[in-house]
Write an enzyme that holds these catalytic residues in place. Sequence first.
Site, PDB file in Angstrom:
ATOM      1  N   LEU A 202      36.614 -20.797  -7.925  1.00  0.00           N
ATOM      2  CA  LEU A 202      35.493 -19.922  -8.246  1.00  0.00           C
ATOM      3  C   LEU A 202      34.366 -20.791  -8.791  1.00  0.00           C
ATOM      4  CD1 LEU A 202      37.254 -16.956 -10.128  1.00  0.00           C
ATOM      5  CD2 LEU A 202      36.487 -16.997  -7.755  1.00  0.00           C
ATOM      6  N   ASP A 203      33.131 -20.434  -8.483  1.00  0.00           N
ATOM      7  CA  ASP A 203      31.991 -21.108  -9.096  1.00  0.00           C
ATOM      8  C   ASP A 203      32.136 -21.067 -10.610  1.00  0.00           C
ATOM      9  OD1 ASP A 203      30.929 -21.514  -6.621  1.00  0.00           O
ATOM     10  OD2 ASP A 203      29.246 -20.138  -6.853  1.00  0.00           O
ATOM     11  N   ARG A 204      31.575 -22.050 -11.257  1.00  0.00           N
ATOM     12  CA  ARG A 204      31.667 -22.114 -12.718  1.00  0.00           C
ATOM     13  C   ARG A 204      31.151 -20.837 -13.378  1.00  0.00           C
ATOM     14  NH1 ARG A 204      28.246 -23.895 -16.962  1.00  0.00           N
ATOM     15  NH2 ARG A 204      26.633 -24.450 -15.471  1.00  0.00           N
ATOM     16  N   HIS A 299      28.479 -20.659  -2.620  1.00  0.00           N
ATOM     17  CA  HIS A 299      27.452 -19.703  -3.049  1.00  0.00           C
ATOM     18  C   HIS A 299      27.160 -18.635  -1.993  1.00  0.00           C
ATOM     19  CE1 HIS A 299      25.525 -22.731  -6.117  1.00  0.00           C
ATOM     20  NE2 HIS A 299      26.818 -22.555  -6.280  1.00  0.00           N
TER      21      HIS A 299
END
Length: 490
Positions: A202-204, A299
């Site tokens: 997962l993105d930060r 993204h």
Amino acid sequence: MAEPGPGTGRAREEEPDPAGKEEAAPAPKKRRLAGGERYVPPPRKLNPGVSFGAEHFAETSYYFEGGLRKVRPYYFDFRTYCKGRWVGRSLLHVFGTEFRAQPLSYYRAAARAGRLRLNEEPVRDLDIVLKNNDFLRNTVHRHEPPVTAQPIRILAEDEDVVVVDKPSSLPVHPCGRFRHNTVIFILGKEHGLRELHTLHRLDRMTSGVLMFAKTAAVSKRIDEQVRQRQLEKEYVCRVVGEFPEHEVLCEEPILVVSYKVGVCRVDAKGKPCQTLFQRLSYNGSSSVVRCLPRTGRTHQIRVHLQFLGHPILNDPIYNMEAWGPDRGKGGRIGKTDEELLKALVEEHRSKQSLEVLGIGEEDLNSAGESKDCGNSGDCTKSDPVNGSSCPAEDEKDPERNDVAACPLNSDSNLETLDKDKELSLCGNQDGQAGEKGWEEKDPLCVECRTSRRDPSPKELVMFLHALRYKGADFEYCSSMPEWAMEDWQE
């Protein structure tokens, strides 16, 4: 050091990979060749079973302040083997051409202090010419950005997997500036969960369901489901404006603009992607939207929502004025990639929010970046000698003052440091750093003399949440976040 320039290839990252493998140090120098030729020990093979353990977790400790989890500064060794393009060049030349985040005077001072080692021997002369298989170690005083103090919640655990509810602002595994403030380290240090295999990322800044395998066999089994497209991911987000009531399918290709800053955009030359959106609610100013990504590009959800004219309400990248009056809707930007990146950075500088964007001034001052990172999610490449980051997710780190304005970071001040002064380390020389004396200023550390504004806990939350993760024989869900409730008001 900064990232190498375009066309030079990427420096090997200093951190272990997501599976926890570290680059092994060579055996100490044993002998010299006839005629005074410098002997380089052969490289050691990596142990595929190595993962983060007690010695890594003991490098430093956490403390909590103002709703933030913080890491006490600690000494750390960035290590790398000589890159092919470095062979035949002097250390001084490599530092001056590829790693310009620090002035040459910094590296001279670091050598005098015994912090630069070549094949485990202190570097006495930066004019030394590098040879194939040379092993370089640089000891630095490391500062990590703060993250939210919200705990990691265990959703499920059995003999095969661990499933957690990841808070926003936490990278999954060590990357860039982050090491201890990551999901992998916190699970190991606070929950005793070690040797985990990352199944997805997962993105930060994205929160929600995150799944780890406990064994390589389980990891391989689930990886096969990924290849067979048997996994389903469901996200929820809050976006600007009134999203259409009907289902919306976005199939615009996505291109990475910058791995270092972590920016993507829709472009015909990008990779194909597909996301299905469905509105859940509308409160008069913003909408809650269900997102079903059919592909897994960096993204993807955020870029597609921006293209549709409904960026995530508090997205620190894709809902910024830097994208122009249309905020990137329909791909209308009106700037070159370079102009866009500059505008994004300047907008965050003006708001003193580079900490949220996840980059530092030295990252921006680096020599350049490679376009072949190939990572997705929140993985970031970093300089192997001083750890500056090159994010491939969105995640990076700190807001800070201009390091060029820091007195210690000037050639004159570093050159005039008392050469006989003992610049001792608080850790030992084999890379096991400690937190002893963490409150003291390190004489070579720019970060120690850099004033910065801590982000607020609110700034570390982005309204994108991984709600559900489903496979052929499992399904895990988390609770709907507060900001996704129908009657929520900002």
